[in-house]
Write an enzyme that holds these catalytic residues in place. Structure first.
Site, PDB file in Angstrom:
ATOM      1  CG  ASP A  13      -1.502  -1.524   1.186  1.00  0.00           C
ATOM      2  OD1 ASP A  13      -2.293  -1.086   0.557  1.00  0.00           O
ATOM      3  OD2 ASP A  13      -2.387  -1.521   2.455  1.00  0.00           O
ATOM      4  CE  LYS A  16       2.993  -2.444  -3.702  1.00  0.00           C
ATOM      5  NZ  LYS A  16       2.309  -2.445  -2.708  1.00  0.00           N
ATOM      6  N   GLY A  40      -4.358  -4.433  -3.831  1.00  0.00           N
ATOM      7  CA  GLY A  40      -5.249  -3.545  -4.013  1.00  0.00           C
ATOM      8  C   GLY A  40      -4.604  -1.874  -4.113  1.00  0.00           C
TER       9      GLY A  40
HETATM   10  P1  GDP Z   1      -0.569   0.415  -3.807  1.00  0.00           P
HETATM   11  O1  GDP Z   1      -1.611  -0.864  -3.307  1.00  0.00           O
HETATM   12  O2  GDP Z   1       0.550   0.577  -3.371  1.00  0.00           O
HETATM   13  O3  GDP Z   1      -0.876   0.591  -4.928  1.00  0.00           O
HETATM   14  O4  GDP Z   1      -1.222   1.375  -2.385  1.00  0.00           O
HETATM   15  P2  GDP Z   1      -3.044   1.526  -2.279  1.00  0.00           P
HETATM   16  O5  GDP Z   1      -3.672   1.781  -3.373  1.00  0.00           O
HETATM   17  O6  GDP Z   1      -3.301   0.797  -1.643  1.00  0.00           O
HETATM   18  O7  GDP Z   1      -2.909   2.717  -1.001  1.00  0.00           O
HETATM   19  C1  GDP Z   1      -2.154   4.144  -1.607  1.00  0.00           C
HETATM   20  C2  GDP Z   1      -3.540   5.216  -1.657  1.00  0.00           C
HETATM   21  O8  GDP Z   1      -2.576   6.260  -1.247  1.00  0.00           O
HETATM   22  C3  GDP Z   1      -3.779   5.327  -2.206  1.00  0.00           C
HETATM   23  O9  GDP Z   1      -5.755   4.986  -1.593  1.00  0.00           O
HETATM   24  C4  GDP Z   1      -3.643   6.343  -3.378  1.00  0.00           C
HETATM   25  O10 GDP Z   1      -4.687   6.969  -3.586  1.00  0.00           O
HETATM   26  C5  GDP Z   1      -3.447   6.955  -2.519  1.00  0.00           C
HETATM   27  N1  GDP Z   1      -1.703   8.069  -2.887  1.00  0.00           N
HETATM   28  C6  GDP Z   1      -0.979   7.727  -3.760  1.00  0.00           C
HETATM   29  N2  GDP Z   1      -0.103   8.765  -3.428  1.00  0.00           N
HETATM   30  C7  GDP Z   1      -0.310   9.542  -2.747  1.00  0.00           C
HETATM   31  C8  GDP Z   1       0.229  10.556  -2.301  1.00  0.00           C
HETATM   32  O11 GDP Z   1       1.637  10.774  -2.610  1.00  0.00           O
HETATM   33  N3  GDP Z   1      -0.821  11.208  -1.214  1.00  0.00           N
HETATM   34  C9  GDP Z   1      -1.806  11.453  -0.852  1.00  0.00           C
HETATM   35  N4  GDP Z   1      -2.347  11.916  -0.339  1.00  0.00           N
HETATM   36  N5  GDP Z   1      -1.789   9.802  -1.497  1.00  0.00           N
HETATM   37  C10 GDP Z   1      -1.295   9.263  -2.007  1.00  0.00           C
HETATM   38  P1  IMO Z   2      -0.737  -4.257  -2.022  1.00  0.00           P
HETATM   39  O1  IMO Z   2      -0.223  -4.439  -3.529  1.00  0.00           O
HETATM   40  C1  IMO Z   2      -1.197  -4.719   2.163  1.00  0.00           C
HETATM   41  C2  IMO Z   2      -1.133  -8.885   3.757  1.00  0.00           C
HETATM   42  C3  IMO Z   2      -2.432  -9.061   4.281  1.00  0.00           C
HETATM   43  C4  IMO Z   2      -1.315 -10.079   5.197  1.00  0.00           C
HETATM   44  C5  IMO Z   2       0.192 -10.739   4.862  1.00  0.00           C
HETATM   45  C6  IMO Z   2      -1.025 -12.331   3.801  1.00  0.00           C
HETATM   46  O2  IMO Z   2      -2.640  -3.420  -2.291  1.00  0.00           O
HETATM   47  O3  IMO Z   2       0.034  -2.659  -1.979  1.00  0.00           O
HETATM   48  P2  IMO Z   2      -2.529 -12.369   2.054  1.00  0.00           P
HETATM   49  O4  IMO Z   2      -3.453 -12.657   1.836  1.00  0.00           O
HETATM   50  O5  IMO Z   2      -1.188 -12.299   0.433  1.00  0.00           O
HETATM   51  O6  IMO Z   2      -1.246 -14.556   2.227  1.00  0.00           O
HETATM   52  O7  IMO Z   2      -1.714 -11.946   3.198  1.00  0.00           O
HETATM   53  O8  IMO Z   2       0.098  -9.977   3.062  1.00  0.00           O
HETATM   54  N1  IMO Z   2      -0.936  -7.571   2.296  1.00  0.00           N
HETATM   55  C7  IMO Z   2      -0.796  -6.862   2.408  1.00  0.00           C
HETATM   56  N2  IMO Z   2      -1.058  -5.677   2.978  1.00  0.00           N
HETATM   57  N3  IMO Z   2      -1.375  -4.568   0.998  1.00  0.00           N
HETATM   58  C8  IMO Z   2      -1.062  -5.659  -0.034  1.00  0.00           C
HETATM   59  O9  IMO Z   2      -0.795  -5.676  -1.183  1.00  0.00           O
HETATM   60  C9  IMO Z   2      -1.254  -7.094   0.607  1.00  0.00           C
HETATM   61  N4  IMO Z   2      -1.041  -8.075  -0.326  1.00  0.00           N
HETATM   62  C10 IMO Z   2      -1.466  -8.827   0.740  1.00  0.00           C
HETATM   63  O10 IMO Z   2      -2.489  -8.027   4.978  1.00  0.00           O
HETATM   64  O11 IMO Z   2      -0.657  -9.511   7.001  1.00  0.00           O
HETATM   65 MG    MG Z   3      -3.323  -1.154  -1.696  1.00  0.00          MG
END
Ligand code: GDP
Ligand code: IMO
Ligand code: MG
Length: 427
Positions: A13, A16, A40
């Site tokens: 999260d 990326k 996600g």
């Molecule tokens: P990912 O799984 O690494 O692709 O990240 P997620 O989408 O799960 O979570 C990142 C969250 O931060 C999302 O809601 C993005 O829209 C938000 N986001 C990404 N870059 C920035 C930033 O520089 N500032 C803020 N405030 N939000 C960001």
């Molecule tokens: P993105 O790509 C954050 C975490 C779960 C749990 C552990 C194992 O959005 O960064 P799993 O279901 O993979 O067997 O769970 O890994 N986890 C994540 N945490 N971002 C994710 O994906 C994750 N995918 C799995 O919360 O701790």
């Molecule tokens: Mg994510």
């Protein structure tokens, strides 16, 4: 453009998808190489928010080829739902392809994941319950199904004759869960074959060879993050694949020499969902402030994310094992109102005072560790509209430069908001 891999450098999260989406503009082929719908990934483009789980974040641009690689595990129903969501937004899916070598998450995988989580007691991982671990377990145990099997009736039938007796014995005796008849599974497989049919890339070898030969630009999209890597993360509190850049080679069909750059995405602080050690976790008002300002709630499960200060000990480790050539630092705008910002530069063992500047891999001692912090002054200014690095407040640049110094790795991208526009490319 060189060929790049985008990986998470923390516990997932990190933002990326935002970085992948930006880099995808200049790429021809985007490959998701590991994980499944546990991911996600959020992209905010033209004021609209898109959430991806399996489909590469590059799909929003027309004319790109987006491949779900062999290293992934695919839950057919989740794939279908995502496809339908994108179709309803009129997103062109003609460039979407899926490797016939990708593994299928069968209903028993999600059932076992749920069962294991619910009965694990102290051993609970806090998984997403998407069947990730059980699917990879069966892949490694050589009793998994791959997407290509769905289109080869003879192979499928023979495989099921081997798989089902083993699987049913496990389901019944280990988990007290429902067993499956061959007819039932063949019916399911028929349904899955229809779902994947328009996207299966049987000629993936020609595709990959052709792209390379023509000098096309390849972008590899990682899911999760280094600290969730099954080899290098906080094992056993990890996912079951290799999010590190090395995973891009095993999970795509290209060798490691195709990769020129590895961009590790990290937040200016740290979050984690699920169980497992987290030395800089803040169970206080500051942690709550970060969660609220940063909207730190899971995209896949909606769970509140655990929040804490930037951990340079794990990040230095991520630079090494992730093979980072640069860092994309996201969400620094979350600190706009903070008086002080901390960076954890070392861990101290409360039992004996021992200082760790390298990441201690034995996670069972992490409960005895406390963070050693250095404190930086905040910038107390809205930076979310700033477009040039030089225009960032001095305290903000000082903070970024200090991070580069500690990590011995340059910061190439600074993200100051969720939108595509809110990005500063440093060089
Ligand atoms: P990912 O799984 O690494 O692709 O990240 P997620 O989408 O799960 O979570 C990142 C969250 O931060 C999302 O809601 C993005 O829209 C938000 N986001 C990404 N870059 C920035 C930033 O520089 N500032 C803020 N405030 N939000 C960001
Ligand atoms: P993105 O790509 C954050 C975490 C779960 C749990 C552990 C194992 O959005 O960064 P799993 O279901 O993979 O067997 O769970 O890994 N986890 C994540 N945490 N971002 C994710 O994906 C994750 N995918 C799995 O919360 O701790
Ligand atoms: Mg994510």
């Amino acid at each position: 453009m060189t060929n790049k891999v985008v990986i998470g450098a923390q516990w997932g999260d990190e933002g990326k998808a935002k970085i992948t989406d930006l880099l995808a503009q200049d790429a021809d082929l985007i490959i998701r190489y590991q994980g499944g719908c546990n991911a996600g990934h959020t992209v905010v483009a033209n004021g609209k928010t898109f959430k991806f789980h399996l489909i590469p974040s590059g799909i929003l641009y027309k004319g790109k080829t987006c491949l779900i690689g062999n290293g992934t595990v695919v839950l057919p129903e989740a794939f279908q739902e995502e496809i339908e969501g994108l179709k309803s937004e009129n997103i062109d899916l003609s460039g979407l392809k899926i490797s016939p070598l990708a593994s299928i998450t069968m209903p028993w995988h999600t059932e076992v994941d749920g069962y294991s989580e619910n009965t694990a007691g102290k051993g609970k991982i806090g998984t997403t319950k998407k069947g990730i671990g059980p699917t990879y377990t069966d892949k490694m145990n050589r009793i998994g199904l791959k997407i290509g099997d769905l289109y080869s009736p003879e192979a499928l039938s023979e495989k099921l004759d081997v798989i089902l007796p083993v699987k049913n014995k496990q389901l019944k005796e280990l988990f007290n869960l429902k067993t499956y008849t061959k007819e039932e599974v063949l019916e399911l497989c028929d349904k899955y074959a229809q779902i994947f049919k328009p996207y299966v890339c049987f000629d993936w070898q020609e595709l990959l060879r052709g792209m390379k030969k023509e000098g096309k630009r390849i972008l590899f999209e990682g899911a999760q993050g280094v600290m969730l890597d099954v080899d290098f993360g906080t094992y056993p509190f990890v996912t079951s694949s290799n999010p590190i850049s090395g995973g891009a080679a095993t999970g795509s069909g290209y060798g490691p020499k195709v990769i020129d750059e590895v961009i590790g995405v990290a937040k200016a602080y740290v979050t984690r969902v699920g169980e497992g050690p987290f030395v800089t976790e803040l169970n206080d008002k500051t942690g709550e402030e970060i969660r609220n300002i940063g909207h730190e709630f899971g995209v896949t499960t909606g769970r509140p994310r655990r929040c804490g200060w930037f951990d340079a000990v794990t990040m230095k480790y991520a630079c090494l094992v992730g093979g980072l050539t640069s860092v994309a630092l996201t969400k620094i705008d979350v600190f706009d109102t903070f008086d002080e910002i901390k960076i954890c530069t070392a861990y101290k063992d409360t039992r004996n005072g021992k200082i760790y500047t390298s990441y201690p891999e034995d996670v069972y001692i992490h409960k005895y560790l406390e963070p050693v912090y250095e404190t930086h002054q905040g910038w107390k200014k809205d930076i979310s509209r700033i477009k040039k690095y030089e225009d960032l407040p001095l305290n903000c640049r000082k903070y970024l430069e200090r991070l580069e110094e500690i990590l011995e790795t340059p910061i190439s991208v600074v993200s100051v908001g969720a939108d595509r526009e809110q990005t500063i490319f440093k060089n």
